[in-house]
Design a protein around this motif. Structure first.
Motif, mmCIF file in Angstrom:
data_model
loop_
_atom_site.group_PDB
_atom_site.id
_atom_site.type_symbol
_atom_site.label_atom_id
_atom_site.label_comp_id
_atom_site.label_asym_id
_atom_site.label_seq_id
_atom_site.Cartn_x
_atom_site.Cartn_y
_atom_site.Cartn_z
ATOM 1 N N ILE A 154 0.885 -1.067 -0.118
ATOM 2 C CA ILE A 154 0.023 -0.097 0.019
ATOM 3 C C ILE A 154 0.705 1.190 0.122
ATOM 4 N N TYR A 155 1.836 1.351 0.770
ATOM 5 C CA TYR A 155 2.787 2.312 0.847
ATOM 6 C C TYR A 155 3.349 2.557 -0.602
ATOM 7 N N ASP A 156 4.029 1.482 -1.152
ATOM 8 C CA ASP A 156 4.505 1.471 -2.480
ATOM 9 C C ASP A 156 3.518 2.079 -3.717
ATOM 10 N N PHE A 157 2.232 1.679 -3.268
ATOM 11 C CA PHE A 157 1.077 2.361 -4.138
ATOM 12 C C PHE A 157 1.009 3.950 -4.227
ATOM 13 N N PHE A 158 1.077 4.237 -2.895
ATOM 14 C CA PHE A 158 0.965 5.917 -2.614
ATOM 15 C C PHE A 158 1.966 6.399 -2.896
ATOM 16 N N SER A 159 3.104 5.888 -3.031
ATOM 17 C CA SER A 159 4.355 6.462 -3.307
ATOM 18 C C SER A 159 5.023 6.447 -4.645
ATOM 19 N N GLY A 160 4.220 5.995 -5.265
ATOM 20 C CA GLY A 160 4.434 5.794 -6.942
ATOM 21 C C GLY A 160 5.520 4.946 -7.210
ATOM 22 N N SER A 167 8.143 3.849 -5.313
ATOM 23 C CA SER A 167 9.464 4.053 -4.778
ATOM 24 C C SER A 167 9.888 2.761 -3.861
ATOM 25 N N SER A 168 8.765 1.820 -3.677
ATOM 26 C CA SER A 168 9.731 0.687 -2.794
ATOM 27 C C SER A 168 9.629 -0.715 -3.367
ATOM 28 N N GLU A 169 9.925 -0.547 -4.621
ATOM 29 C CA GLU A 169 9.936 -2.076 -5.234
ATOM 30 C C GLU A 169 11.129 -2.938 -4.677
ATOM 31 N N GLU A 170 12.315 -2.362 -4.028
ATOM 32 C CA GLU A 170 13.298 -3.216 -3.738
ATOM 33 C C GLU A 170 12.847 -3.874 -2.362
ATOM 34 N N ILE A 171 12.382 -3.074 -1.448
ATOM 35 C CA ILE A 171 12.119 -3.581 -0.410
ATOM 36 C C ILE A 171 10.875 -4.425 -0.458
ATOM 37 N N ASP A 178 10.523 -6.702 -3.063
ATOM 38 C CA ASP A 178 11.295 -7.845 -3.472
ATOM 39 C C ASP A 178 11.745 -8.682 -2.092
ATOM 40 N N LEU A 179 12.409 -8.066 -1.094
ATOM 41 C CA LEU A 179 12.810 -8.618 -0.020
ATOM 42 C C LEU A 179 11.595 -9.094 0.810
ATOM 43 N N VAL A 180 10.651 -8.573 1.024
ATOM 44 C CA VAL A 180 9.583 -8.685 1.864
ATOM 45 C C VAL A 180 8.950 -9.844 1.271
ATOM 46 N N SER A 181 8.652 -9.730 0.059
ATOM 47 C CA SER A 181 7.945 -11.046 -1.011
ATOM 48 C C SER A 181 8.705 -12.386 -0.664
ATOM 49 N N VAL A 182 9.976 -12.222 -0.717
ATOM 50 C CA VAL A 182 10.925 -13.622 -0.406
ATOM 51 C C VAL A 182 10.653 -13.886 0.806
ATOM 52 N N VAL A 183 10.860 -13.200 1.779
ATOM 53 C CA VAL A 183 10.665 -13.632 3.207
ATOM 54 C C VAL A 183 9.267 -14.110 3.616
ATOM 55 N N TYR A 184 8.247 -13.223 3.011
ATOM 56 C CA TYR A 184 6.763 -13.743 3.241
ATOM 57 C C TYR A 184 6.601 -15.151 2.619
ATOM 58 N N ILE A 185 6.674 -15.418 1.400
ATOM 59 C CA ILE A 185 6.489 -16.606 0.866
ATOM 60 C C ILE A 185 7.192 -17.789 1.377
ATOM 61 N N GLY A 186 8.526 -17.680 1.883
ATOM 62 C CA GLY A 186 9.372 -18.653 2.762
ATOM 63 C C GLY A 186 8.634 -18.825 3.933
ATOM 64 N N PRO A 189 4.172 -4.191 -9.025
ATOM 65 C CA PRO A 189 5.521 -4.626 -9.075
ATOM 66 C C PRO A 189 5.452 -6.353 -9.250
ATOM 67 N N SER A 190 6.231 -6.796 -10.163
ATOM 68 C CA SER A 190 6.424 -8.089 -10.220
ATOM 69 C C SER A 190 6.152 -9.128 -8.894
ATOM 70 N N SER A 191 7.091 -8.541 -8.000
ATOM 71 C CA SER A 191 7.044 -9.345 -6.680
ATOM 72 C C SER A 191 5.628 -9.642 -6.195
ATOM 73 N N VAL A 192 4.750 -8.614 -6.427
ATOM 74 C CA VAL A 192 3.372 -8.527 -5.654
ATOM 75 C C VAL A 192 2.811 -9.762 -6.476
ATOM 76 N N ILE A 193 2.814 -9.721 -7.682
ATOM 77 C CA ILE A 193 1.967 -10.642 -8.654
ATOM 78 C C ILE A 193 2.552 -12.040 -8.398
ATOM 79 N N SER A 194 3.678 -12.083 -8.393
ATOM 80 C CA SER A 194 4.359 -13.473 -8.147
ATOM 81 C C SER A 194 3.911 -13.975 -6.758
ATOM 82 N N SER A 195 3.985 -13.205 -5.761
ATOM 83 C CA SER A 195 3.508 -13.566 -4.335
ATOM 84 C C SER A 195 1.848 -14.073 -4.400
ATOM 85 N N TYR A 196 1.236 -13.223 -5.092
ATOM 86 C CA TYR A 196 -0.393 -13.631 -5.035
ATOM 87 C C TYR A 196 -0.429 -15.033 -5.686
ATOM 88 N N ILE A 197 0.385 -15.278 -6.871
ATOM 89 C CA ILE A 197 0.498 -16.510 -7.535
ATOM 90 C C ILE A 197 0.736 -17.547 -6.394
#
Length: 128
Positions: free
Chosen positions: A23-29, A31-35, A37-45, A97-105
């Motif tokens: 949601i922060y990334d959405f509102f900040s246009g 700006s948080s794609e790198e974080i 990516d990191l959070v998505s990897v940890v989340y899915i793990g 971001p692709s990390s959001v789509i891949s996490s949803y999948i």
């Protein structure tokens, strides 16, 4: 607190954090794609470990509580639908971001696997 409770609380915390960062990334246009990516990897793990633990507990007759994964899928689906609509409406300022789509999948895949595991477990136990 049991090992299962630990993983359940951990995945709940990571889910909240991941949704917040999305949601922060959405509102900040974007700006948080790198974080993201990191959070998505940890989340899915963490989700994979939690679900694996839950399924092993089920198959060894130690898991009786219900924590439906459908709730996560509903929350993910609503979030992704809002993001898709936002991207469609104003496709120049935001992209999902692709990390959001891949996490949803990954969440959908994990739910499908656990539902099949639960069905197989229930059908085997009915036959006994």
């Amino acid at each position: 607190m049991t090992n299962f409770d630990f993983w359940r609380h951990l995945i709940n915390a990571w889910s909240f954090l991941f949704f917040f960062v999305i949601i922060y990334d959405f509102f900040s246009g974007n700006s948080s794609e790198e974080i993201l990516d990191l959070v998505s990897v940890v989340y899915i793990g963490a989700l994979a470990i939690y679900v694996s633990n839950k399924e092993f507990e089920r198959w060894y007759n130690h898991h009786r509580r219900q924590h439906p994964g459908e709730v996560f899928v509903i929350m993910w689906s609503i979030l992704l639908a809002v993001l898709v609509a936002a991207e469609f409406i104003d496709h120049n300022s935001y992209h999902i971001p692709s990390s959001v789509i891949s996490s949803y999948i990954a969440v959908l895949t994990i739910l499908a696997i656990t539902r099949k595991s639960k069905q197989t477990y229930q059908s085997r136990n009915i036959k006994k």
